[in-house]
Scaffold this active site. Structure first.
Site, PDB file in Angstrom:
ATOM      1  N   LYS A 194       0.864  -1.188   0.000  1.00  0.00           N
ATOM      2  CA  LYS A 194       0.000   0.000   0.000  1.00  0.00           C
ATOM      3  C   LYS A 194       0.895   1.231   0.000  1.00  0.00           C
ATOM      4  O   LYS A 194       1.744   1.393   0.872  1.00  0.00           O
ATOM      5  CB  LYS A 194      -0.899   0.004   1.249  1.00  0.00           C
ATOM      6  CG  LYS A 194      -1.586   1.356   1.522  1.00  0.00           C
ATOM      7  CD  LYS A 194      -2.506   1.314   2.752  1.00  0.00           C
ATOM      8  CE  LYS A 194      -3.036   2.720   3.109  1.00  0.00           C
ATOM      9  NZ  LYS A 194      -3.920   2.728   4.299  1.00  0.00           N
TER      10      LYS A 194
ATOM     11  N   LYS B 296     -10.081  13.040   8.019  1.00  0.00           N
ATOM     12  CA  LYS B 296      -9.616  12.689   9.359  1.00  0.00           C
ATOM     13  C   LYS B 296      -9.578  13.928  10.252  1.00  0.00           C
ATOM     14  O   LYS B 296      -9.522  15.061   9.745  1.00  0.00           O
ATOM     15  CB  LYS B 296      -8.178  12.133   9.277  1.00  0.00           C
ATOM     16  CG  LYS B 296      -8.052  10.753   8.668  1.00  0.00           C
ATOM     17  CD  LYS B 296      -6.591  10.316   8.640  1.00  0.00           C
ATOM     18  CE  LYS B 296      -6.425   8.931   8.025  1.00  0.00           C
ATOM     19  NZ  LYS B 296      -7.082   7.857   8.809  1.00  0.00           N
TER      20      LYS B 296
ATOM     21  N   ASP C  39       1.817   6.563   5.452  1.00  0.00           N
ATOM     22  CA  ASP C  39       0.798   5.610   5.001  1.00  0.00           C
ATOM     23  C   ASP C  39       1.231   4.899   3.710  1.00  0.00           C
ATOM     24  O   ASP C  39       0.481   4.096   3.156  1.00  0.00           O
ATOM     25  CB  ASP C  39      -0.543   6.337   4.814  1.00  0.00           C
ATOM     26  CG  ASP C  39      -1.741   5.418   5.014  1.00  0.00           C
ATOM     27  OD1 ASP C  39      -1.582   4.375   5.677  1.00  0.00           O
ATOM     28  OD2 ASP C  39      -2.823   5.744   4.503  1.00  0.00           O
TER      29      ASP C  39
ATOM     30  N   ARG D 186      -7.486  -0.464   1.214  1.00  0.00           N
ATOM     31  CA  ARG D 186      -8.028  -1.703   0.635  1.00  0.00           C
ATOM     32  C   ARG D 186      -8.460  -1.488  -0.815  1.00  0.00           C
ATOM     33  O   ARG D 186      -8.409  -2.410  -1.622  1.00  0.00           O
ATOM     34  CB  ARG D 186      -9.189  -2.211   1.515  1.00  0.00           C
ATOM     35  CG  ARG D 186     -10.372  -1.301   1.569  1.00  0.00           C
ATOM     36  CD  ARG D 186     -11.284  -1.589   2.764  1.00  0.00           C
ATOM     37  NE  ARG D 186     -10.712  -1.122   4.024  1.00  0.00           N
ATOM     38  CZ  ARG D 186     -11.301  -1.260   5.205  1.00  0.00           C
ATOM     39  NH1 ARG D 186     -12.477  -1.886   5.310  1.00  0.00           N
ATOM     40  NH2 ARG D 186     -10.726  -0.813   6.296  1.00  0.00           N
TER      41      ARG D 186
ATOM     42  N   ASP E  70     -12.054   7.128   3.704  1.00  0.00           N
ATOM     43  CA  ASP E  70     -10.853   6.932   4.517  1.00  0.00           C
ATOM     44  C   ASP E  70     -10.448   5.455   4.585  1.00  0.00           C
ATOM     45  O   ASP E  70      -9.366   5.121   5.049  1.00  0.00           O
ATOM     46  CB  ASP E  70     -11.090   7.496   5.924  1.00  0.00           C
ATOM     47  CG  ASP E  70      -9.802   7.704   6.698  1.00  0.00           C
ATOM     48  OD1 ASP E  70      -8.730   7.613   6.077  1.00  0.00           O
ATOM     49  OD2 ASP E  70      -9.877   7.958   7.915  1.00  0.00           O
TER      50      ASP E  70
ATOM     51  N   ASP F  89      -2.538  10.341   3.538  1.00  0.00           N
ATOM     52  CA  ASP F  89      -3.924   9.942   3.733  1.00  0.00           C
ATOM     53  C   ASP F  89      -4.649  10.972   4.592  1.00  0.00           C
ATOM     54  O   ASP F  89      -4.584  10.924   5.819  1.00  0.00           O
ATOM     55  CB  ASP F  89      -3.973   8.556   4.389  1.00  0.00           C
ATOM     56  CG  ASP F  89      -5.408   8.064   4.611  1.00  0.00           C
ATOM     57  OD1 ASP F  89      -6.334   8.673   4.037  1.00  0.00           O
ATOM     58  OD2 ASP F  89      -5.575   7.068   5.339  1.00  0.00           O
TER      59      ASP F  89
HETATM   60  N1  BES Z   1      -4.080   4.685   6.996  1.00  0.00           N
HETATM   61  C1  BES Z   1      -5.200   4.457   7.807  1.00  0.00           C
HETATM   62  C2  BES Z   1      -4.919   3.498   8.958  1.00  0.00           C
HETATM   63  C3  BES Z   1      -3.971   4.008  10.017  1.00  0.00           C
HETATM   64  C4  BES Z   1      -4.459   4.665  11.118  1.00  0.00           C
HETATM   65  C5  BES Z   1      -2.621   3.760   9.924  1.00  0.00           C
HETATM   66  C6  BES Z   1      -3.588   5.108  12.092  1.00  0.00           C
HETATM   67  C7  BES Z   1      -1.756   4.190  10.907  1.00  0.00           C
HETATM   68  C8  BES Z   1      -2.238   4.868  12.004  1.00  0.00           C
HETATM   69  C9  BES Z   1      -6.332   3.865   6.976  1.00  0.00           C
HETATM   70  O1  BES Z   1      -6.387   4.285   5.665  1.00  0.00           O
HETATM   71  C10 BES Z   1      -7.608   4.275   7.609  1.00  0.00           C
HETATM   72  O2  BES Z   1      -7.883   5.444   7.623  1.00  0.00           O
HETATM   73  N2  BES Z   1      -8.352   3.323   8.142  1.00  0.00           N
HETATM   74  C11 BES Z   1      -9.565   3.601   8.800  1.00  0.00           C
HETATM   75  C12 BES Z   1     -10.582   2.578   8.321  1.00  0.00           C
HETATM   76  C13 BES Z   1     -11.983   2.894   8.719  1.00  0.00           C
HETATM   77  C14 BES Z   1     -12.472   4.137   8.013  1.00  0.00           C
HETATM   78  C15 BES Z   1     -12.878   1.714   8.388  1.00  0.00           C
HETATM   79  C16 BES Z   1      -9.337   3.472  10.298  1.00  0.00           C
HETATM   80  O3  BES Z   1      -8.556   2.620  10.709  1.00  0.00           O
HETATM   81  O4  BES Z   1      -9.883   4.275  11.028  1.00  0.00           O
HETATM   82 ZN    ZN Z   2      -4.611   4.902   4.825  1.00  0.00          ZN
HETATM   83 MN    MN Z   3      -7.499   6.090   5.446  1.00  0.00          MN
END
Ligand code: BES
Ligand code: ZN
Ligand code: MN
Length: 500
Positions: free
Chosen positions: A264, A276, A287, A350, A346, A269
């Site tokens: 990835k 966010k 990220d 995936r 967000d 992000d």
């Molecule tokens: N890149 C983030 C995950 C992440 C969060 C990595 C904190 C490192 C530290 C990912 O793209 C994301 O935002 N995931 C969301 C998914 C949710 C919206 C289902 C998450 O984990 O909140």
């Molecule tokens: Zn992400």
């Molecule tokens: Mn994200």
């Protein structure tokens, strides 16, 4: 840090590091120094603060009758347990100790110990490797030196009876370290510098190592039908990229099926329209950590000339909100033909991996695919910063990954993959949605989503969100980008996938 190997001598170095095994047992070099200096080492150990346990250090300043400024006694622990991993850790700890005391130049004396499972040459090489891993700094944006900076020594000489043998054992290890350093560099770069095209250009530099690199832009991905990956990048001014790296190191390379690593690469992000919160958003520069690991791994395999065919595929996008950004509720069509309702912009990692995984299996029909992604915050809730989450559809691959992780100290933890979790992403109006219906097990539903794009190839997914960046550092890892995954996957290859 410059590392070299030499025959033992009494150097004029600022510091001379000598080993002491648990129970205050002086190694041969230490014993020789002790008798030359009238028993000063033995006397220094008289208290109970230093007994030779691993992790202990005792500096002896300006020892009488010796030319060195300082002798540093380093605890080796129990010699029966002094294996390669222990030697690496000691090398790292020595650099930590020398940096804290601002030592510019040092020699380490490595003696043979018949109780130890490794030879003196191997021990010297592993010590140097650990020292090197720990010496990494990301200093390119600092224009002034500060007093509290603790730079590693500039020069480190490892003294051992057979330096040529140690040098030969160190050569492949320094190749792995080069891969680790590249990953750490990439993960540390800010997103204004490292956007998708810039990251692809960094990957392209692997051609110097003998890796074949192919970079695709949006037009090419459009033709391939990668609507899922492209949807994520739509809000950004920066063009999305897909990079394919190939290392063909197996003998008769053309006849051998490759293994594949997928990363990835979200260079930043923001969350997109599902934006966010601002606190901590700066972390999202890393990220792209999964793609950074794949690039570093390809360098490591190439530099040590691993006898394997390996491909690396990374999807590079920037997730931004804008007038052209993808909206919650949009439906995209993936290269696989499956459709996705994007309920949360967000949950973008995936979406990127869906097309990257499908592309990899359809083009290469690999023996296995391992993807790495800073995919979910939920994996940090589950496992913290100690272990990465391991998801797999293949028991053998899972076991091999667990073992490789334990061996190098990049530890994984197996996570469940029951079909029931997969139902959470079933959708009323498309083939799936990109977030689960329930509130729990966010890392598992994310993995179940990815699984729909692996097409039954043996596959594992490493959720590295908790381990990609370290706020505290450890023996082999200074704080900052860790490159977690490079040494682990290099070991997986070495253990199970190289042609003998
Ligand atoms: N890149 C983030 C995950 C992440 C969060 C990595 C904190 C490192 C530290 C990912 O793209 C994301 O935002 N995931 C969301 C998914 C949710 C919206 C289902 C998450 O984990 O909140
Ligand atoms: Zn992400
Ligand atoms: Mn994200």
């Amino acid at each position: 840090m410059n590392i070299s190997f030499a025959k033992p001598s009494l150097p004029k170095a600022a510091a001379l590091v000598v080993g002491v095994a648990e129970g205050r047992a002086l190694s041969a070099t230490a014993a020789r120094l002790d008798s030359r200096a009238g028993g000063v080492l033995t006397r220094a150990m008289a208290g109970d603060q230093f007994t030779g346990k691993s992790g202990q250090f005792l500096p002896i300043l300006a020892p009488h009758d010796l030319k060195v400024d300082r002798i540093v006694l380093a605890g080796l622990g129990k010699l029966e347990k002094f294996d390669s991993a222990a030697a690496e850790k000691l090398g790292g700890a020595i650099v930590g100790h020398l940096a804290a005391s601002r030592t510019a130049q040092a020699s380490i004396a490595v003696d043979a110990h018949k109780e130890s499972p490794i030879t003196a040459a191997e021990s010297a090489a592993r010590l140097a490797y650990g020292a090197s891993l720990r010496s990494y700094r990301f200093g390119k944006y600092r224009t002034k030196k500060r007093d509290r900076d603790r730079p590693p020594p500039r020069r480190l000489t490892v003294m051992v009876a057979d330096p040529a043998k140690a040098r030969a054992a160190y050569r492949p290890l320094s190749g792995i370290a080069a891969g680790v350093f590249l990953t750490r560099d990439l993960v540390s770069e800010p997103a204004n510098v490292l956007f998708p095209v810039a990251l692809a250009a960094r990957a392209r530099q692997l051609t110097d190592d003998g890796v074949k690199v192919q970079v695709m832009g949006e037009a090419r991905m459009e033709k391939l039908g990668m609507g899922s990956l492209l949807g994520v990048g739509r809000g950004s001014r920066h063009e999305s990229q897909l990079v394919v790296m190939q290392w063909n190191g197996a003998p008769k390379a053309k006849t051998r099926t490759p293994i594949a690593f997928i990363g990835k690469g979200v260079t930043f992000d923001t969350g997109g329209i599902s934006i966010k919160a601002s606190a901590g958003m700066e972390d999202m520069k890393w990220d792209m950590g999964g793609s950074g690991v794949v690039i570093g791994l390809m360098r490591a395999l190439a530099r040590r000339k691993a006898k394997v065919n390996a491909v690396g595929v990374i999807g590079l996008v920037e997730n931004m909100p804008s007038g052209s950004a993808q909206r919650p509720g949009d439906i995209v069509t993936t290269m696989s033909g499956q459709t996705i309702e994007v309920l949360n912009t967000d949950a973008e990692g995936r979406l990127v991996l869906a097309d990257a995984l499908w592309y990899t299996q359809s083009r290469f029909k690999p023996r296995f695919m391992v993807d790495l992604a800073t995919l979910t915050g939920a994996i940090i809730v589950a496992l913290g910063t100690e272990r990465a989450g391991l998801f797999s559809n293949d028991e053998t691959l899972r076991d091999q990954l667990m073992a490789a992780g334990d061996a190098v100290g990049e530890k994984l933890w197996p996570m469940p993959s029951d079909a029931a979790y997969g139902k959470e992403i079933d959708c009323d109006i498309a083939d799936m949605k990109n977030i689960g219906s329930g509130r729990g097990a966010g890392s598992v539903t994310a993995a179940k989503f990815l699984e729909r794009f692996v097409n039954k190839v043996p596959w594992a997914h490493l959720d590295i969100a908790g381990v990609t960046w370290s706020k505290k550092g450890s023996a082999l890892v200074p704080k900052g980008g860790t490159a977690f995954g490079v040494r682990l996957l290099d070991r997986l290859v070495a253990n199970s996938y190289e042609v003998k």
